[in-house]
Design a protein around this motif. Structure first.
Motif, short mmCIF file in Angstrom:
data_model
loop_
_atom_site.label_atom_id
_atom_site.label_comp_id
_atom_site.label_asym_id
_atom_site.label_seq_id
_atom_site.Cartn_x
_atom_site.Cartn_y
_atom_site.Cartn_z
N VAL A 103 0.84 -1.20 0.00
CA VAL A 103 0.00 0.00 0.00
C VAL A 103 0.87 1.25 0.00
CG1 VAL A 103 -1.62 1.35 1.39
CG2 VAL A 103 -2.05 -1.08 0.99
N SER A 104 1.90 1.25 0.82
CA SER A 104 2.80 2.40 0.88
C SER A 104 3.46 2.67 -0.47
CB SER A 104 3.86 2.15 1.96
OG SER A 104 4.77 3.21 2.01
N ARG A 105 3.90 1.61 -1.11
CA ARG A 105 4.55 1.74 -2.42
C ARG A 105 3.58 2.32 -3.45
NH1 ARG A 105 5.91 -3.51 -3.59
NH2 ARG A 105 7.40 -3.34 -1.92
N LEU A 106 2.34 1.80 -3.48
CA LEU A 106 1.36 2.30 -4.44
C LEU A 106 0.97 3.74 -4.14
CD1 LEU A 106 -0.36 1.85 -6.93
CD2 LEU A 106 -2.08 0.76 -5.48
N ILE A 109 -10.54 9.12 -4.91
CA ILE A 109 -11.09 7.86 -4.39
C ILE A 109 -9.96 6.87 -4.14
CG2 ILE A 109 -12.50 5.85 -5.00
CD1 ILE A 109 -14.30 7.84 -6.57
N ALA A 110 -9.03 6.76 -5.09
CA ALA A 110 -7.89 5.86 -4.92
C ALA A 110 -7.07 6.25 -3.70
CB ALA A 110 -7.03 5.86 -6.17
N GLU A 111 -6.80 7.53 -3.53
CA GLU A 111 -6.02 8.00 -2.38
C GLU A 111 -6.73 7.69 -1.07
OE1 GLU A 111 -5.55 12.06 -3.56
OE2 GLU A 111 -3.73 11.64 -4.71
N ASP A 112 -8.05 7.95 -1.03
CA ASP A 112 -8.82 7.68 0.19
C ASP A 112 -8.84 6.19 0.54
OD1 ASP A 112 -9.39 10.38 0.35
OD2 ASP A 112 -11.47 10.18 -0.35
N GLU A 113 -9.03 5.34 -0.45
CA GLU A 113 -9.10 3.90 -0.17
C GLU A 113 -7.73 3.32 0.17
OE1 GLU A 113 -11.71 2.00 0.50
OE2 GLU A 113 -12.87 3.83 0.23
N LEU A 114 -6.67 3.86 -0.41
CA LEU A 114 -5.34 3.42 -0.02
C LEU A 114 -5.06 3.81 1.43
CD1 LEU A 114 -3.34 4.10 -3.29
CD2 LEU A 114 -3.74 1.87 -2.22
N ALA A 115 -5.52 4.99 1.83
CA ALA A 115 -5.38 5.40 3.22
C ALA A 115 -6.19 4.48 4.13
CB ALA A 115 -5.82 6.86 3.39
N ALA A 116 -7.37 4.09 3.68
CA ALA A 116 -8.20 3.17 4.46
C ALA A 116 -7.53 1.80 4.59
CB ALA A 116 -9.59 3.03 3.82
N LEU A 117 -6.94 1.31 3.50
CA LEU A 117 -6.22 0.04 3.55
C LEU A 117 -5.06 0.11 4.54
CD1 LEU A 117 -6.12 -0.98 -0.22
CD2 LEU A 117 -7.07 -2.37 1.64
N ASP A 118 -4.35 1.21 4.52
CA ASP A 118 -3.23 1.38 5.45
C ASP A 118 -3.72 1.41 6.89
OD1 ASP A 118 -0.40 1.78 5.95
OD2 ASP A 118 -0.97 3.80 6.57
N VAL A 128 -3.52 -8.45 -0.36
CA VAL A 128 -4.89 -8.67 0.11
C VAL A 128 -5.24 -10.15 0.03
CG1 VAL A 128 -7.33 -8.23 -0.44
CG2 VAL A 128 -5.71 -6.31 -0.35
N ASP A 129 -4.80 -10.81 -1.01
CA ASP A 129 -5.08 -12.25 -1.17
C ASP A 129 -4.53 -13.08 0.00
OD1 ASP A 129 -6.46 -11.89 -3.54
OD2 ASP A 129 -4.77 -12.48 -4.82
N LEU A 130 -3.50 -12.61 0.65
CA LEU A 130 -2.93 -13.33 1.79
C LEU A 130 -3.92 -13.47 2.94
CD1 LEU A 130 0.62 -11.70 1.90
CD2 LEU A 130 0.01 -13.98 1.01
#
Length: 105
Positions: A26-29, A45-54, A95-97
């Motif tokens: 996530v950090s890399r992306l 949207i991408a930035e917000d969801e990457l922040a949510a994933l983190d 995520v698959d992990l």
């Protein structure tokens, strides 16, 4: 030192290696997205969801359905930006992990 606890393995720091993998991807992306020069409509949207994933990963035990939802939103938002596809692929692999193994009858 690694030790097995069911499907989870903990490192010496106590963090699940799947969480470490997710946070790294996530950090890399996020960095790649921040450095990408083109503007596109769903970038926010991408930035917000990457922040949510983190944030989910930082919490320690992210839920697979929520991870999948965020991944779908990120993929939909940046899917047409081919320069970001390797980073997106890494996030998907991380995520698959968290997928539960199929139950045997």
């Amino acid at each position: 030192m690694l030790r097995s606890v069911g499907r989870e393995r903990l490192t010496g720091s106590g963090e699940d290696p799947r969480v470490t993998e997710l946070r790294t991807a996530v950090s890399r992306l996020r960095r790649e997205l921040a450095g990408h020069p083109a503007e596109f409509p769903d970038r926010g949207i991408a930035e917000d969801e990457l922040a949510a994933l983190d944030a989910m990963a930082a919490g320690g035990r992210p839920e697979s359905p929520r991870l999948r939802r965020s991944l779908l939103l990120v993929a939909g938002a940046i899917g047409s930006v081919s320069a970001l596809s390797p980073g997106l692929r890494d996030v998907r692999s991380a995520v698959d992990l968290f997928e539960e193994p199929p139950r045997r009858p």
